[in-house]
Design a protein around this motif. Structure first.
Motif, PDB file in Angstrom:
ATOM      1  N   ASP A   1       0.831  -1.195   0.000  1.00  0.00           N
ATOM      2  CA  ASP A   1       0.000   0.000   0.000  1.00  0.00           C
ATOM      3  C   ASP A   1       0.879   1.263   0.000  1.00  0.00           C
ATOM      4  O   ASP A   1       0.657   2.194  -0.775  1.00  0.00           O
ATOM      5  CB  ASP A   1      -0.890  -0.048   1.251  1.00  0.00           C
ATOM      6  CG  ASP A   1      -1.796   1.151   1.357  1.00  0.00           C
ATOM      7  OD1 ASP A   1      -2.433   1.488   0.339  1.00  0.00           O
ATOM      8  OD2 ASP A   1      -1.874   1.761   2.429  1.00  0.00           O
ATOM      9  N   ILE A   2       1.901   1.276   0.845  1.00  0.00           N
ATOM     10  CA  ILE A   2       2.765   2.455   0.949  1.00  0.00           C
ATOM     11  C   ILE A   2       3.607   2.620  -0.316  1.00  0.00           C
ATOM     12  O   ILE A   2       3.738   3.723  -0.840  1.00  0.00           O
ATOM     13  CB  ILE A   2       3.641   2.359   2.221  1.00  0.00           C
ATOM     14  CG1 ILE A   2       2.753   2.536   3.455  1.00  0.00           C
ATOM     15  CG2 ILE A   2       4.766   3.394   2.201  1.00  0.00           C
ATOM     16  CD1 ILE A   2       3.456   2.290   4.772  1.00  0.00           C
ATOM     17  N   LEU A   3       4.138   1.512  -0.814  1.00  0.00           N
ATOM     18  CA  LEU A   3       4.945   1.579  -2.037  1.00  0.00           C
ATOM     19  C   LEU A   3       4.138   2.190  -3.186  1.00  0.00           C
ATOM     20  O   LEU A   3       4.627   3.049  -3.922  1.00  0.00           O
ATOM     21  CB  LEU A   3       5.407   0.173  -2.435  1.00  0.00           C
ATOM     22  CG  LEU A   3       6.075   0.073  -3.804  1.00  0.00           C
ATOM     23  CD1 LEU A   3       7.464   0.694  -3.747  1.00  0.00           C
ATOM     24  CD2 LEU A   3       6.169  -1.372  -4.288  1.00  0.00           C
ATOM     25  N   THR A   4       2.889   1.784  -3.334  1.00  0.00           N
ATOM     26  CA  THR A   4       2.093   2.306  -4.436  1.00  0.00           C
ATOM     27  C   THR A   4       1.577   3.714  -4.142  1.00  0.00           C
ATOM     28  O   THR A   4       1.877   4.648  -4.885  1.00  0.00           O
ATOM     29  CB  THR A   4       0.906   1.377  -4.761  1.00  0.00           C
ATOM     30  OG1 THR A   4       0.261   1.018  -3.544  1.00  0.00           O
ATOM     31  CG2 THR A   4       1.372   0.138  -5.491  1.00  0.00           C
ATOM     32  N   SER A   5       0.824   3.881  -3.036  1.00  0.00           N
ATOM     33  CA  SER A   5       0.172   5.180  -2.814  1.00  0.00           C
ATOM     34  C   SER A   5       1.156   6.285  -2.485  1.00  0.00           C
ATOM     35  O   SER A   5       0.993   7.410  -2.927  1.00  0.00           O
ATOM     36  CB  SER A   5      -0.817   5.127  -1.657  1.00  0.00           C
ATOM     37  OG  SER A   5      -1.494   3.943  -1.679  1.00  0.00           O
ATOM     38  N   ASN A   6       2.147   5.975  -1.664  1.00  0.00           N
ATOM     39  CA  ASN A   6       3.018   7.056  -1.208  1.00  0.00           C
ATOM     40  C   ASN A   6       4.215   7.271  -2.114  1.00  0.00           C
ATOM     41  O   ASN A   6       4.851   8.305  -2.046  1.00  0.00           O
ATOM     42  CB  ASN A   6       3.510   6.793   0.220  1.00  0.00           C
ATOM     43  CG  ASN A   6       2.374   6.852   1.230  1.00  0.00           C
ATOM     44  OD1 ASN A   6       1.220   7.010   0.848  1.00  0.00           O
ATOM     45  ND2 ASN A   6       2.689   6.705   2.489  1.00  0.00           N
ATOM     46  N   ILE A   7       4.544   6.295  -2.932  1.00  0.00           N
ATOM     47  CA  ILE A   7       5.721   6.460  -3.788  1.00  0.00           C
ATOM     48  C   ILE A   7       5.359   6.435  -5.276  1.00  0.00           C
ATOM     49  O   ILE A   7       5.571   7.406  -5.994  1.00  0.00           O
ATOM     50  CB  ILE A   7       6.793   5.403  -3.443  1.00  0.00           C
ATOM     51  CG1 ILE A   7       7.209   5.582  -1.971  1.00  0.00           C
ATOM     52  CG2 ILE A   7       8.018   5.554  -4.368  1.00  0.00           C
ATOM     53  CD1 ILE A   7       8.073   4.509  -1.409  1.00  0.00           C
ATOM     54  N   MET A   8       4.773   5.327  -5.742  1.00  0.00           N
ATOM     55  CA  MET A   8       4.546   5.222  -7.188  1.00  0.00           C
ATOM     56  C   MET A   8       3.534   6.241  -7.713  1.00  0.00           C
ATOM     57  O   MET A   8       3.752   6.855  -8.757  1.00  0.00           O
ATOM     58  CB  MET A   8       4.130   3.799  -7.558  1.00  0.00           C
ATOM     59  CG  MET A   8       5.262   2.796  -7.373  1.00  0.00           C
ATOM     60  SD  MET A   8       4.696   1.104  -7.551  1.00  0.00           S
ATOM     61  CE  MET A   8       4.977   0.813  -9.275  1.00  0.00           C
ATOM     62  N   LEU A   9       2.418   6.434  -7.017  1.00  0.00           N
ATOM     63  CA  LEU A   9       1.413   7.373  -7.533  1.00  0.00           C
ATOM     64  C   LEU A   9       1.916   8.826  -7.549  1.00  0.00           C
ATOM     65  O   LEU A   9       1.812   9.503  -8.575  1.00  0.00           O
ATOM     66  CB  LEU A   9       0.081   7.258  -6.770  1.00  0.00           C
ATOM     67  CG  LEU A   9      -0.632   5.903  -6.806  1.00  0.00           C
ATOM     68  CD1 LEU A   9      -1.992   5.992  -6.117  1.00  0.00           C
ATOM     69  CD2 LEU A   9      -0.795   5.382  -8.220  1.00  0.00           C
ATOM     70  N   PRO A  10       2.511   9.313  -6.441  1.00  0.00           N
ATOM     71  CA  PRO A  10       3.037  10.679  -6.518  1.00  0.00           C
ATOM     72  C   PRO A  10       4.144  10.821  -7.561  1.00  0.00           C
ATOM     73  O   PRO A  10       4.218  11.850  -8.246  1.00  0.00           O
ATOM     74  CB  PRO A  10       3.584  10.944  -5.110  1.00  0.00           C
ATOM     75  CG  PRO A  10       2.858   9.992  -4.226  1.00  0.00           C
ATOM     76  CD  PRO A  10       2.566   8.781  -5.062  1.00  0.00           C
ATOM     77  N   LEU A  11       4.967   9.788  -7.720  1.00  0.00           N
ATOM     78  CA  LEU A  11       6.025   9.849  -8.728  1.00  0.00           C
ATOM     79  C   LEU A  11       5.405   9.902 -10.123  1.00  0.00           C
ATOM     80  O   LEU A  11       5.820  10.698 -10.976  1.00  0.00           O
ATOM     81  CB  LEU A  11       6.927   8.619  -8.582  1.00  0.00           C
ATOM     82  CG  LEU A  11       8.187   8.601  -9.422  1.00  0.00           C
ATOM     83  CD1 LEU A  11       9.094   9.765  -9.027  1.00  0.00           C
ATOM     84  CD2 LEU A  11       8.946   7.273  -9.240  1.00  0.00           C
ATOM     85  N   GLY A  12       4.389   9.092 -10.352  1.00  0.00           N
ATOM     86  CA  GLY A  12       3.680   9.123 -11.632  1.00  0.00           C
ATOM     87  C   GLY A  12       3.085  10.501 -11.879  1.00  0.00           C
ATOM     88  O   GLY A  12       3.202  11.070 -12.960  1.00  0.00           O
ATOM     89  N   GLY A  13       2.445  11.051 -10.843  1.00  0.00           N
ATOM     90  CA  GLY A  13       1.829  12.374 -10.954  1.00  0.00           C
ATOM     91  C   GLY A  13       2.856  13.455 -11.235  1.00  0.00           C
ATOM     92  O   GLY A  13       2.633  14.363 -12.039  1.00  0.00           O
ATOM     93  N   LEU A  14       3.991  13.340 -10.572  1.00  0.00           N
ATOM     94  CA  LEU A  14       5.080  14.296 -10.776  1.00  0.00           C
ATOM     95  C   LEU A  14       5.508  14.291 -12.238  1.00  0.00           C
ATOM     96  O   LEU A  14       5.672  15.346 -12.869  1.00  0.00           O
ATOM     97  CB  LEU A  14       6.256  13.902  -9.873  1.00  0.00           C
ATOM     98  CG  LEU A  14       7.613  14.550 -10.113  1.00  0.00           C
ATOM     99  CD1 LEU A  14       7.569  15.999  -9.664  1.00  0.00           C
ATOM    100  CD2 LEU A  14       8.717  13.823  -9.342  1.00  0.00           C
ATOM    101  N   LEU A  15       5.672  13.094 -12.798  1.00  0.00           N
ATOM    102  CA  LEU A  15       6.117  13.000 -14.190  1.00  0.00           C
ATOM    103  C   LEU A  15       5.037  13.500 -15.155  1.00  0.00           C
ATOM    104  O   LEU A  15       5.340  14.150 -16.153  1.00  0.00           O
ATOM    105  CB  LEU A  15       6.531  11.560 -14.514  1.00  0.00           C
ATOM    106  CG  LEU A  15       7.791  11.100 -13.748  1.00  0.00           C
ATOM    107  CD1 LEU A  15       8.044   9.609 -13.939  1.00  0.00           C
ATOM    108  CD2 LEU A  15       9.014  11.907 -14.186  1.00  0.00           C
ATOM    109  N   VAL A  16       3.776  13.215 -14.837  1.00  0.00           N
ATOM    110  CA  VAL A  16       2.678  13.728 -15.667  1.00  0.00           C
ATOM    111  C   VAL A  16       2.708  15.254 -15.672  1.00  0.00           C
ATOM    112  O   VAL A  16       2.580  15.903 -16.716  1.00  0.00           O
ATOM    113  CB  VAL A  16       1.307  13.213 -15.133  1.00  0.00           C
ATOM    114  CG1 VAL A  16       0.159  14.059 -15.659  1.00  0.00           C
ATOM    115  CG2 VAL A  16       1.117  11.748 -15.511  1.00  0.00           C
ATOM    116  N   ALA A  17       2.903  15.833 -14.472  1.00  0.00           N
ATOM    117  CA  ALA A  17       2.929  17.291 -14.353  1.00  0.00           C
ATOM    118  C   ALA A  17       4.082  17.875 -15.166  1.00  0.00           C
ATOM    119  O   ALA A  17       3.911  18.854 -15.907  1.00  0.00           O
ATOM    120  CB  ALA A  17       3.050  17.702 -12.882  1.00  0.00           C
TER     121      ALA A  17
END
Ligand code: PHE
Length: 470
Positions: A397-413
């Motif tokens: 849960d932490i690996l995905t929500s706290n790391i992968m999703l924000p990282l994905g969002g950062l790259l999208v931005a």
């Protein structure tokens, strides 16, 4: 050119259908199960305020970026990223962003399905009057009986995953639109009813102040970045379905005429109000019956049934509540699977039914880890800068929500604001070069990337290492 491109997977029948589907994706276990238990674990009011800030300042702008990228590319997130990167004269490796999303989607769906399985189990447990006049202790033991039995968990996990595969195999459009149109308002209504009950409990005000007033004494004992900011950021991404391609793939079915800005705001408002209502319903019950707010993933499964056991017609309402929650989880799970399925259809030349079967099986298999993490493999350890003890489920849960999703969002931005041409984004957002466009651009260019990077670096303690913060 972009405006003549169309998706081979179809198109929403209207802007309204997109809003419903995207809201169906956003509103789910994240709002009603995850939000309250995270708020309870990570400091109540402070967590909630930081979360709300992230939803509006980081979440909405990134949602707009994801939708615009998806609609311009009109393919699976992996191929969309590759196509748009090529069009803007950038490298093919941007498709890796799509891949990270697909992986995150598998991991999230794998445990999501297990928790959704708990809600299905609770439809029957509440519906048969199992909670009539139970106290907190009994309710907790009914819950621990369920999660300590891997066979039961596996049955419900399998049931839920099959339901998800069924809908995705038929195509996200048929059925989903109709289901969401009726179920979302019903869930909303039931939550209001629960809030009504919460108002009648002795500790209603305590619940409210816990939820909205930061407790600075408790806060002083926490690592602000690792224990408040990072989980709140992760929850904003998780709850809005951002950073893994779900909203992007839904955007790829959106017609060119629809306004992306107002659509994103409606989705975020609906999503946030459900989470807040859930919090208002749950914490007064938690305090009235002496439940520990930091109790973790079991929080709503232990607290709400006590209330159902007390209120008139509680059996009916309880049963209906978990039924609607299972539906809300269903419409979210569908969007978790969709990015992988579209890629399989586009690149592996197989039909949607087969693609869904394959992707669903992968997620199901991974779900067994979560099933076991609550019983046979229930060991815990500390990681990721946090002092809390976590198990295998928490780790995924932490690996995905706290790391992968924000990282994905950062790259999208970064992709939408620094790398796509101004012309492309203005063209796609369709609101000219006015103040709203500029606000959006500022948010995705500076606020979102800097916010995510700062929180990442602080949470892993880099600034502490360098002696820049205490
Ligand atoms: N937003 C969903 C929820 O709150 C979960 C989800 C996360 C769905 C990421 C899609 C992508 O329950």
């Amino acid at each position: 050119m972009a405006d003549t491109r169309s998706s081979i997977h179809g198109q929403w029948s209207s802007r309204w259908a997109f809003i419903l589907a995207a809201t169906g994706s956003a509103v789910g276990l994240g709002n009603i199960w995850r939000f309250p238990y995270l708020a309870g674990e990570n400091g109540g009011g402070a967590f909630v305020l930081v979360y709300l800030f992230f939803v509006f300042v980081v979440g909405i702008p990134i949602m707009m970026a994801e939708i615009l990228i998806g609609r311009r590319g009109r393919q699976s997130p992996i191929n969309t990223m590759r196509t748009l990167a090529e069009e803007e004269g950038l490298g093919r490796y941007w498709s890796l962003l799509g891949w990270m999303g697909v992986f995150a989607g598998f991991i999230i769906l794998s445990y999501y399905s297990v928790i959704a399985g708990w809600t299905i189990a609770y439809i029957f447990r509440t519906g048969t009057g199992m909670f009539d006049n139970v106290n907190a202790e009994l309710s907790a033991s009914i819950f621990s009986n369920l999660i300590s039995d891997p066979e039961k968990l596996l049955v419900w996990h399998t049931t839920f995953m099959m339901m998800t595969i069924l809908v995705v195999a038929r195509g996200v459009k048929s059925g989903l639109e109709k289901a969401v149109r009726f179920l979302m308002p019903a869930l909303f209504f039931l939550l209001l009813l629960m809030v009504g009950y919460a108002m009648s409990t002795e500790k209603f005000m305590d619940g409210l102040s816990y939820l909205f007033i930061p407790d600075f004494v408790a806060l002083a004992k926490k690592d602000l970045f690792a224990d408040v900011f990072l989980p709140a950021l992760g929850q904003a991404f998780f709850s809005l379905s951002l950073g893994m391609g779900a909203i992007m793939v839904y955007g790829s079915y959106l017609s060119n005429k629809s306004s992306i800005a107002s659509t994103s705001i409606s989705i975020a408002l609906a999503d946030t109000s459900v989470a807040i209502l859930a919090g208002i319903a749950i914490f007064p019950i938690v305090f009235t019956y002496g439940i520990e707010p930091s109790g973790g993933p079991g929080l709503i499964f232990i607290s709400l049934p006590i209330a159902f056991g007390q209120m008139p017609y509680g059996t009916v309402f309880g049963c209906l509540f978990f039924l609607l929650l299972a539906f809300a989880a269903w419409t979210s799970a569908i969007s978790l699977l969709e990015p992988a399925v579209t890629w399989l259809v586009e690149n592996r030349n197989i039909n949607r039914i087969k693609a869904t079967g394959i992707a669903g099986m992968i997620a199901w298999t991974l779900g067994v880890v979560t099933v076991l993490s609550f019983n046979h493999w229930a060991f815990s350890f500390t990681f990721a800068g946090s002092l809390k003890e976590n198990g295998l489920f928490d780790m995924m849960d932490i690996l995905t929500s706290n790391i992968m999703l924000p990282l994905g969002g950062l790259l999208v931005a970064i992709f939408a604001s620094w790398l796509m041409s101004r012309k492309s984004t203005i063209d796609e957002l369709g609101m000219g070069d006015g103040i709203i466009y500029r606000l959006w651009l500022f948010a995705v260019r500076y606020i979102a990337p800097l916010g995510v990077i700062m929180i990442f670096l602080n949470a892993i303690g880099l600034f502490k290492l360098l002696g820049l913060s205490n």
